[in-house]
Design a protein around this motif. Structure first.
Motif, PDB file in Angstrom:
ATOM      1  N   ASP A 158       0.823  -1.213   0.000  1.00 58.46           N
ATOM      2  CA  ASP A 158       0.000   0.000   0.000  1.00 58.46           C
ATOM      3  C   ASP A 158       0.858   1.265   0.000  1.00 58.46           C
ATOM      4  OD1 ASP A 158      -2.185  -1.545  -0.034  1.00 58.46           O
ATOM      5  OD2 ASP A 158      -2.936  -1.023   1.956  1.00 58.46           O
ATOM      6  N   VAL A 169       0.585   4.174  -2.757  1.00 60.71           N
ATOM      7  CA  VAL A 169       0.323   5.580  -2.434  1.00 60.71           C
ATOM      8  C   VAL A 169       1.367   6.480  -3.083  1.00 60.71           C
ATOM      9  CG1 VAL A 169       0.349   7.254  -0.543  1.00 60.71           C
ATOM     10  CG2 VAL A 169      -0.915   5.119  -0.305  1.00 60.71           C
ATOM     11  N   ILE A 225      -0.925  12.760  -0.389  1.00 63.25           N
ATOM     12  CA  ILE A 225       0.011  11.626  -0.280  1.00 63.25           C
ATOM     13  C   ILE A 225       0.697  11.618   1.076  1.00 63.25           C
ATOM     14  CG2 ILE A 225       2.123  10.645  -1.248  1.00 63.25           C
ATOM     15  CD1 ILE A 225       1.292  11.687  -3.964  1.00 63.25           C
ATOM     16  N   MET A 229      -1.634  10.144   3.537  1.00 63.54           N
ATOM     17  CA  MET A 229      -1.902   8.729   3.257  1.00 63.54           C
ATOM     18  C   MET A 229      -0.760   7.842   3.721  1.00 63.54           C
ATOM     19  SD  MET A 229      -4.892   8.470   2.195  1.00 63.54           S
ATOM     20  CE  MET A 229      -4.765   6.722   1.849  1.00 63.54           C
ATOM     21  N   THR A 248      -1.544   4.619   5.981  1.00 64.03           N
ATOM     22  CA  THR A 248      -1.046   3.280   5.616  1.00 64.03           C
ATOM     23  C   THR A 248      -0.311   2.638   6.782  1.00 64.03           C
ATOM     24  OG1 THR A 248      -0.823   4.017   3.322  1.00 64.03           O
ATOM     25  CG2 THR A 248       0.371   2.033   3.962  1.00 64.03           C
TER      26      THR A 248
END
Length: 604
Positions: free
Chosen positions: A110, A114, A264, A267, A271
């Motif tokens: 992940d 991302v 980002i 994220m 994550t």
């Protein structure tokens, strides 16, 4: 159940177990994957140069048309197969070294999705795999054709075509190779995170003290600044507590907004919270100096609370010792906040559409009797007159004052350099007045020319009659100075026409002198017998001619010897002159390149 069915069941079970262990060990290896070990990905052009250079160096390079056709075929088939093998090895290395997102730990999968977009990443690796298969198919097809080559020319043409198609396929995947190399460089800068070790995960709003905390308890050196989003990626530190090693991860700040609106940087934190089994430290800024209230931070906690399930959670209240601010200071700050701030051009620009839309007015600060006149358009011509001539109503008065001041300055200058006029005759006084008048005219003309120098066109000298060098101009100038120009003009004209060569018949003696007449006759005969193209002979080296600069003949001989000695080395090296700095090639390529055949090597 017969023996064959039982054997089939055992075989299937055995293969399932082997597949499980292979997946397990592969998964375990990918958890500890070191992205810094990925080999550099060359560009398409460099890829072709590397493979073709290696093929040229590691395969035979000499073939003759006198060889048997089977030998010629094997020669070119070997080159095609070797090139295909090199391309296959290089492309396979790229495909194998880059991690597969479906086979690695979900955290890494992940995180890479991302950062790099999983679809683009898989598409680039898929193009590399397709190119590898195409190159293998091209090599296989041309090897079949080479088996039926009937001449050296045909086999060579097939080899060139095969290598050319392989290079074309490689160049077409140039953008994918460049994209993968950029990913490799970024992956090498990612922190080495072990998802299976003891981990402490720090999260919260931006600028709440997360980076300062990890710098205190670990040896990590995370940048700390007084503004939000200083930390833009994951940072890892390690600390020991009761003889146990803990992995501490500092995550970027998260804002309380919908999932699809997060960038980002946010994220990356989401994550890590979703996939890492860790103890979570949620930081709260009690003082509110981070720029967010406690209610906003509590709202963020409840929005991501689902990511804390089945994980130890500790809420850390940071900055609990804010400085005590007196009430008088708070009231003064409140009064200053109430005052209307001065509106700047930046504020007006943001209110009126931003840059490119708002245009600042340069007339707003004009000092006029009525502010409504500021934006009026000023005409250039009004009632047949130029408006700019009447902008200043006192322009005439100021001009008169400047002229008076200039007259006073000139009188002072005249007084300083004034001669005793009383001692001069009337004619001299008249000439002095004329000189001063001409001087003032020259000064005025010079000032006019200087003020209009930029706009005045430059006339070439050959087209400018006033500056053209002619005898007439010289005559006028000499006449103006009171000199007679006739002799000077006659001399210039005689030089411009040239003179004929004349022999003087006057020898300064008596015409009846027989000896002088005979000598002149001999000189005339000698001059007639001499060729016209012959130049004067070079004088001997030991004879000193007046004007050469030598003291005596010995000094002249010594100078000639030193001159010859100074140019000896230059002539020996075949230099054109003192400025010749050419370095000859001491090892010509045609003598020192290529493979050496059997035989003598003394030529090297």
């Amino acid at each position: 159940m017969n023996w064959n069915n039982l054997q089939l069941i055992y075989t299937v079970c055995f293969f399932d177990i082997c597949r499980f262990f292979a997946f397990y060990y592969r998964f375990a290896d990918m958890v500890q994957y070191n992205f810094k070990k990925i080999t550099k990905v060359p560009t398409g052009k460099d890829f072709v140069d590397i493979v073709l250079s290696r093929t040229q160096r590691q395969t035979p390079t000499v073939v003759h048309k006198g060889y048997a056709i089977n030998r010629i075929r094997q020669f070119y088939m070997r080159k095609v197969k070797f090139t295909q093998t090199n391309f296959h090895e290089k492309l396979s290395t790229i495909i194998e070294e880059f991690p597969r997102l479906d086979d690695i730990h979900p955290f890494y999968g992940d995180l890479l999705h991302v950062l790099y977009n999983k679809d683009h990443y898989k598409l680039a690796l898929g193009q590399i795999n397709t190119a590898r298969n195409l190159i293998s198919k091209i090599a296989k097809d041309y090897v079949k054709l080479l088996k039926y080559g009937d001449s050296l020319y045909r086999c060579k043409a097939l080899k060139v075509a095969a290598l050319g198609r392989m290079c074309t396929v490689t160049k077409r995947i140039g953008p994918s190779l460049a994209y993968l190399d950029q990913i490799r460089q970024h992956m090498a800068r990612l922190p080495s995170i072990d998802p299976n070790t003891r981990t402490i995960l720090i999260c919260g709003y931006p600028n709440v003290g997360k980076s300062s905390f990890i710098n205190k308890i670990t040896r990590a050196d995370v940048d700390v600044q007084p503004y939000a989003f200083t930390t833009k990626s994951l940072f890892v530190g390690h600390t020991d507590y009761k003889y146990l090693r803990y992995q501490v991860i500092d995550t970027p700040g998260i804002l309380d907004r919908p999932f699809e609106d997060r960038n980002i940087i946010e994220m990356c934190s989401i994550t890590a919270l979703a996939h890492l089994r860790a103890a979570v430290l949620f930081f709260l800024d009690i003082s509110g100096s981070c720029g967010y209230t406690i209610s906003q931070q509590a709202a963020l906690f409840h929005s991501i609370k689902s990511l804390f399930m089945n994980k130890p959670l500790i809420i850390v209240c940071n900055k609990t010792e804010p400085a005590c601010i007196p009430q008088a200071v708070l009231e003064a700050k409140a009064k200053e906040a109430e005052k209307e701030k001065k509106r700047l051009e930046r504020d007006l620009e943001e209110e009126n559409g931003g840059a490119g839309v708002y245009s600042a007015s340069l007339k707003k600060h004009y000092l006029l009797a009525n502010d409504e006149w500021k934006e009026d358009n000023m005409p250039e011509i009004l009632d047949g007159h130029n408006v700019y001539d009447f902008v200043d109503p006192d322009i005439l008065q100021r001009l008169e004052e400047l002229e008076k001041e200039e007259g006073l300055l000139q009188e002072q200058d005249d007084d300083e350099v004034d001669m005793d006029v009383e001692d001069l005759t009337p004619q001299q006084q008249k000439e002095l007045a004329e000189i001063r008048r001409k001087k003032s005219i020259l000064i005025r003309e010079h000032r006019i020319k200087k003020s209009t120098a930029e706009s005045r066109p430059i006339v070439p000298r050959k087209f400018n009659k006033d500056k053209k060098f002619t005898s007439e101009r010289m005559g006028r100038q000499l006449s103006s100075l009171g000199l007679d120009p006739s002799k000077a003009i006659e001399r210039v004209r005689s030089k411009s026409r040239g003179r004929k060569r004349e022999r003087s018949t006057d020898h300064g003696g008596d015409d009846m002198n027989v000896d002088d007449d005979g000598s002149n006759k001999k000189m005339r005969l000698r001059s007639l017998s001499r060729p016209r193209s012959r130049s004067s002979s070079r004088p001997p080296t030991d004879v000193v001619i007046p004007g050469e600069g030598y003291k005596d003949s010995a000094q002249k001989i010594q100078a000639f010897k030193m001159g010859k000695k100074s140019v000896y080395k230059r002539n020996k090296d075949a230099r054109k002159g003192e400025g010749d700095r050419v370095i000859p090639n001491l090892k010509p390529k045609h003598l020192y390149s290529g493979k050496r055949s059997n035989g003598k090597t003394t030529r090297r």
